[in-house]
Design a protein around this motif. Structure first.
Motif, PDB file in Angstrom:
ATOM      1  N   SER A  87       2.624  -0.086  -1.458  1.00 54.05           N
ATOM      2  CA  SER A  87       2.541  -0.708  -0.140  1.00 54.05           C
ATOM      3  C   SER A  87       3.960  -1.064   0.267  1.00 54.05           C
ATOM      4  O   SER A  87       4.669  -1.760  -0.469  1.00 54.05           O
ATOM      5  N   GLU A 123      -3.982  -2.392  -1.076  1.00 50.26           N
ATOM      6  CA  GLU A 123      -4.533  -2.962   0.159  1.00 50.26           C
ATOM      7  C   GLU A 123      -4.654  -4.481   0.060  1.00 50.26           C
ATOM      8  O   GLU A 123      -4.346  -5.199   1.013  1.00 50.26           O
ATOM      9  N   ASN A 174       0.763   2.058   3.451  1.00 50.90           N
ATOM     10  CA  ASN A 174       0.138   2.119   2.124  1.00 50.90           C
ATOM     11  C   ASN A 174      -0.158   3.571   1.810  1.00 50.90           C
ATOM     12  O   ASN A 174      -0.544   4.342   2.699  1.00 50.90           O
TER      13      ASN A 174
END
Length: 96
Positions: free
Chosen positions: A4, A63, A89
Motif C-alpha cells: 500500500s 487494505e 494498493n
C-alpha cells in the motif's frame, strides 16, 4: 505479497515523522505490531509531500492498513495533513 503506497500533502514532514515514530502513539509501533505487515516506511518527498509504503503478506492486510493509517492521521496529525492521501494498493509483481 502486497503493498500500500499513500501520498500525503503536509505542512511539516519532520513533525509527521516524529509523531509516527513516537513509541506510545506513533504509527510505526502500530505497523510493527500488526500481524501481516512485513515493513512500513515513511519517506519525505520534499516540497510538502510524504509517502508511506506498507509491505504486507496479503491483500486484506494492505487494505486494512489504509484504514489504520487514516484513523491514526485523524487522531494524531489532522492539522498537519492537507486533504486525503492518494492511495495505491496492489500485488507486488517483482522485487530484489
Amino acid at each position: 505479497m502486497y503493498a500500500s503506497i499513500r501520498q500525503y500533502r503536509t505542512s511539516d514532514a519532520a513533525e509527521i515523522g516524529r509523531r509516527a515514530n513516537d513509541g506510545d502513539s506513533g504509527f510505526a509501533p502500530i505497523a510493527r505490531d500488526t500481524p501481516g505487515i512485513a515493513a512500513w516506511y515513511l519517506i519525505d518527498g520534499g516540497d510538502g509531500t510524504i509517502v508511506t509504503v506498507t509491505v504486507c503478506d496479503d491483500e486484506r492486510t494492505a487494505e486494512d492498513s489504509v484504514q489504520k493509517a487514516a484513523a491514526w492521521v485523524g487522531e494524531n496529525a489532522p492539522e498537519l495533513v492537507e486533504g486525503s492521501p492518494t492511495v495505491t494498493n496492489g500485488e507486488v509483481k517483482a522485487q530484489s
